[in-house]
Design an enzyme around this catalytic site. Structure first.
Site, PDB file in Angstrom:
ATOM      1  N   GLY A 189       4.495 -39.771  16.476  1.00  0.00           N
ATOM      2  CA  GLY A 189       5.946 -39.856  16.609  1.00  0.00           C
ATOM      3  C   GLY A 189       6.574 -39.394  17.909  1.00  0.00           C
ATOM      4  N   ASP A 197       2.045 -59.090  19.451  1.00  0.00           N
ATOM      5  CA  ASP A 197       2.289 -58.582  20.814  1.00  0.00           C
ATOM      6  C   ASP A 197       2.665 -59.685  21.810  1.00  0.00           C
ATOM      7  OD1 ASP A 197       1.654 -56.015  19.871  1.00  0.00           O
ATOM      8  OD2 ASP A 197      -0.462 -56.252  20.354  1.00  0.00           O
ATOM      9  N   GLU A 228       5.616 -44.161  28.334  1.00  0.00           N
ATOM     10  CA  GLU A 228       6.140 -44.847  27.139  1.00  0.00           C
ATOM     11  C   GLU A 228       7.396 -44.149  26.641  1.00  0.00           C
ATOM     12  OE1 GLU A 228       3.586 -45.695  23.841  1.00  0.00           O
ATOM     13  OE2 GLU A 228       1.815 -45.808  25.088  1.00  0.00           O
ATOM     14  N   ASN A 281       7.258 -41.278  20.440  1.00  0.00           N
ATOM     15  CA  ASN A 281       8.287 -42.274  20.805  1.00  0.00           C
ATOM     16  C   ASN A 281       9.510 -42.144  19.905  1.00  0.00           C
ATOM     17  OD1 ASN A 281       7.319 -43.974  23.088  1.00  0.00           O
ATOM     18  ND2 ASN A 281       5.535 -44.131  21.747  1.00  0.00           N
ATOM     19  N   ILE A 296       1.191 -54.734  10.238  1.00  0.00           N
ATOM     20  CA  ILE A 296       1.757 -55.964  10.804  1.00  0.00           C
ATOM     21  C   ILE A 296       2.820 -56.478   9.845  1.00  0.00           C
ATOM     22  CG2 ILE A 296       1.223 -58.357  11.434  1.00  0.00           C
ATOM     23  CD1 ILE A 296      -1.406 -57.336  12.553  1.00  0.00           C
ATOM     24  N   LEU A 297       4.003 -56.688  10.374  1.00  0.00           N
ATOM     25  CA  LEU A 297       5.101 -57.161   9.520  1.00  0.00           C
ATOM     26  C   LEU A 297       4.897 -58.635   9.188  1.00  0.00           C
ATOM     27  CD1 LEU A 297       8.123 -55.493  11.371  1.00  0.00           C
ATOM     28  CD2 LEU A 297       7.044 -54.718   9.255  1.00  0.00           C
ATOM     29  N   ASN A 302       9.143 -53.443  19.818  1.00  0.00           N
ATOM     30  CA  ASN A 302       7.878 -52.703  19.696  1.00  0.00           C
ATOM     31  C   ASN A 302       7.482 -52.171  21.058  1.00  0.00           C
ATOM     32  OD1 ASN A 302       5.393 -51.779  18.554  1.00  0.00           O
ATOM     33  ND2 ASN A 302       4.360 -53.592  19.390  1.00  0.00           N
ATOM     34  N   MET A 347       1.513 -48.911  12.314  1.00  0.00           N
ATOM     35  CA  MET A 347       0.209 -49.569  12.316  1.00  0.00           C
ATOM     36  C   MET A 347       0.066 -50.703  11.290  1.00  0.00           C
ATOM     37  SD  MET A 347      -1.134 -48.212  14.859  1.00  0.00           S
ATOM     38  CE  MET A 347      -2.849 -48.721  14.801  1.00  0.00           C
ATOM     39  N   HIS A 377       4.113 -51.282  23.294  1.00  0.00           N
ATOM     40  CA  HIS A 377       2.678 -51.551  23.300  1.00  0.00           C
ATOM     41  C   HIS A 377       2.056 -50.957  24.565  1.00  0.00           C
ATOM     42  CE1 HIS A 377      -0.989 -53.660  22.253  1.00  0.00           C
ATOM     43  NE2 HIS A 377      -1.081 -53.990  23.530  1.00  0.00           N
TER      44      HIS A 377
HETATM   45  C1  GRF Z   1       1.871 -45.497  21.364  1.00  0.00           C
HETATM   46  O1  GRF Z   1       0.831 -45.472  22.291  1.00  0.00           O
HETATM   47  C2  GRF Z   1       2.424 -46.903  21.228  1.00  0.00           C
HETATM   48  O2  GRF Z   1       2.389 -47.627  22.424  1.00  0.00           O
HETATM   49  C3  GRF Z   1       1.500 -47.515  20.224  1.00  0.00           C
HETATM   50  O3  GRF Z   1       1.237 -46.473  19.312  1.00  0.00           O
HETATM   51  C4  GRF Z   1       1.393 -45.214  19.954  1.00  0.00           C
HETATM   52  C5  GRF Z   1       2.381 -44.425  19.164  1.00  0.00           C
HETATM   53  O4  GRF Z   1       2.523 -43.103  19.633  1.00  0.00           O
HETATM   54  N1  GRF Z   1       2.079 -48.706  19.628  1.00  0.00           N
HETATM   55  P1  GRF Z   1       3.596 -42.137  19.004  1.00  0.00           P
HETATM   56  O5  GRF Z   1       3.335 -42.066  17.515  1.00  0.00           O
HETATM   57  O6  GRF Z   1       4.956 -42.672  19.312  1.00  0.00           O
HETATM   58  O7  GRF Z   1       3.373 -40.791  19.653  1.00  0.00           O
END
Ligand code: GRF
Length: 195
Positions: free
Chosen positions: A20, A150, A179, A22, A97-98, A112, A95, A114
């Protein structure tokens, strides 16, 4: 849409499965004075997802949705998104896929992040693959989710150099910081265009 201090904000739901970071950076962005978003709902398919801590800490409503039966899980998600009047969704390490059903209901309204320079390295294990392929650069991308994995329109992308001694771990650690910076920026850009 919600009005906060006289300013319009789009209502966002963030979907997570794990750590989490992000989500945390999106929450921090949503709390800034001139933010265009408010985060009203966090959805996790894992009850032990560490990221749920950030929802709790910030008193954001969160739901754990069991994905044993994908159809039921998604029906429940759709009900909840409607209940909270969610304008758009941010996948942040989600994790699952919708299905086409959700993607078409929220067409061009799902983002999203990536960890690669899309369209290169779609899918999992991106850091491992870029190192194996001796790439000089990698990066991260915020894009619109379509039913092709993606592959949707790119909103923002950042490139970084792969260092000689980089391992999968060092690379992912360095890139994660980037990110966490670009996701809120991409969300701001997207929200401004959709407000
Ligand atoms: C990130 O590397 C994102 O790009 C990928 O999953 C990871 C999630 O990290 N889709 P976090 O849970 O936000 O720390």
């Amino acid at each position: 849409m919600v009005k906060l201090n006289g300013k319009k904000r789009l209502k966002v739901s963030v979907f997570i499965s794990g750590r989490g970071t992000n989500l945390k950076s999106l929450i921090n962005f949503s709390k800034t004075k001139n933010s265009q978003i408010s985060i009203n709902l966090v959805i996790s398919n894992k009850k032990n997802a560490k990221g749920l801590f950030f929802a709790k800490k910030n008193k954001i409503k969160y739901l754990v949705i069991n994905y044993k039966n994908k159809k039921n899980a998604e029906n429940r998600i759709l009900v909840e998104l409607k209940k909270y009047n969610i304008d758009f969704i941010c996948l942040a390490g989600f994790m699952k896929i919708l299905s086409k059903k959700i993607i078409s209901k929220y067409k061009n309204k799902i983002l999203n992040i990536h960890p690669s320079l899309l369209p290169k390295y779609k899918g999992l294990d991106t850091h491992k693959r870029v190192i194996l392929n001796k790439e000089k650069f990698t990066g991260c991308t915020v894009h619109i989710v379509t039913s092709k994995l993606d592959s949707g329109k790119i909103i923002l992308q950042r490139k970084i150099k792969i260092l000689k001694n980089d391992s999968e771990k060092s690379l992912s650690k360095r890139l994660l910081k980037i990110e966490n910076q670009i996701y809120p920026r991409a969300v701001r850009k997207f929200a401004i265009a959709n407000l």
